[in-house]
Design a protein around this motif. Structure first.
Motif, PDB file in Angstrom:
ATOM      1  N   ALA A   1      81.952  44.564  45.460  1.00 25.69           N
ATOM      2  CA  ALA A   1      82.392  44.718  43.593  1.00 25.69           C
ATOM      3  C   ALA A   1      83.730  45.598  44.165  1.00 25.69           C
TER       4      ALA A   1
ATOM      5  N   ARG B   1      85.865  42.867  43.641  1.00 23.73           N
ATOM      6  CA  ARG B   1      86.299  42.081  42.642  1.00 23.73           C
ATOM      7  C   ARG B   1      88.069  42.943  42.102  1.00 23.73           C
ATOM      8  N   VAL B   2      87.600  44.230  41.868  1.00 23.77           N
ATOM      9  CA  VAL B   2      88.649  45.348  41.095  1.00 23.77           C
ATOM     10  C   VAL B   2      89.642  45.173  41.535  1.00 23.77           C
TER      11      VAL B   2
ATOM     12  N   ASP C   1      89.415  48.484  36.375  1.00 23.17           N
ATOM     13  CA  ASP C   1      87.486  47.216  35.776  1.00 23.17           C
ATOM     14  C   ASP C   1      87.056  46.464  34.748  1.00 23.17           C
TER      15      ASP C   1
ATOM     16  N   TYR D   1      87.462  55.132  44.405  1.00 28.68           N
ATOM     17  CA  TYR D   1      85.983  53.635  44.411  1.00 28.68           C
ATOM     18  C   TYR D   1      84.931  54.819  44.218  1.00 28.68           C
TER      19      TYR D   1
ATOM     20  N   LEU E   1      83.724  53.387  41.083  1.00 28.34           N
ATOM     21  CA  LEU E   1      83.134  51.489  41.128  1.00 28.34           C
ATOM     22  C   LEU E   1      81.799  51.757  40.574  1.00 28.34           C
TER      23      LEU E   1
ATOM     24  N   PRO F   1      80.467  45.500  35.877  1.00 25.37           N
ATOM     25  CA  PRO F   1      81.702  46.109  34.754  1.00 25.37           C
ATOM     26  C   PRO F   1      80.798  46.814  33.806  1.00 25.37           C
TER      27      PRO F   1
ATOM     28  N   TYR G   1      87.342  49.732  29.806  1.00 22.35           N
ATOM     29  CA  TYR G   1      88.096  49.165  30.728  1.00 22.35           C
ATOM     30  C   TYR G   1      88.361  50.768  31.752  1.00 22.35           C
TER      31      TYR G   1
END
Length: 87
Positions: A27, A30-31, A49, A68, A71, A75, A80
């Motif tokens: 994760a 990903r972000v 994210d 984080y 996180l 998503p 957003y």
């Protein structure tokens, strides 16, 4: 999923934690990390994210936490999420 051990081989003080769960690291990848330069030249690091056309959600942490903290494994639909490190 497994756990990726810390590079230094130590544990978090007074715990048995010795690494990051692989799903957290996925994760985090990903972000990513993004930076914006402020007027005075300092750089502010943040993560974003989700769908940029979704409802913006600004996440403000407290204390010694970081971006984080918010996180998610995936998503949040229609959101957003933006979270900064300490300023």
């Amino acid at each position: 999923m497994g756990v990726t051990k810390f590079d230094h081989g130590k544990k978090v003080y007074a715990t048995d934690v010795d690494g990051f769960p692989d799903e957290f690291l996925a994760a985090q990848k990903r972000v990513g990390e993004h930076f914006v330069t402020l007027k005075d030249g300092r750089k502010l690091c943040y993560m974003a994210d989700g769908d940029p056309t979704g409802v913006p959600m600004i996440c403000m942490h407290g204390g010694s936490e970081g971006k984080y903290m918010f996180l998610q494994k995936e998503p949040l639909p229609g959101i957003y999420m933006i979270s900064t490190d300490r300023c």
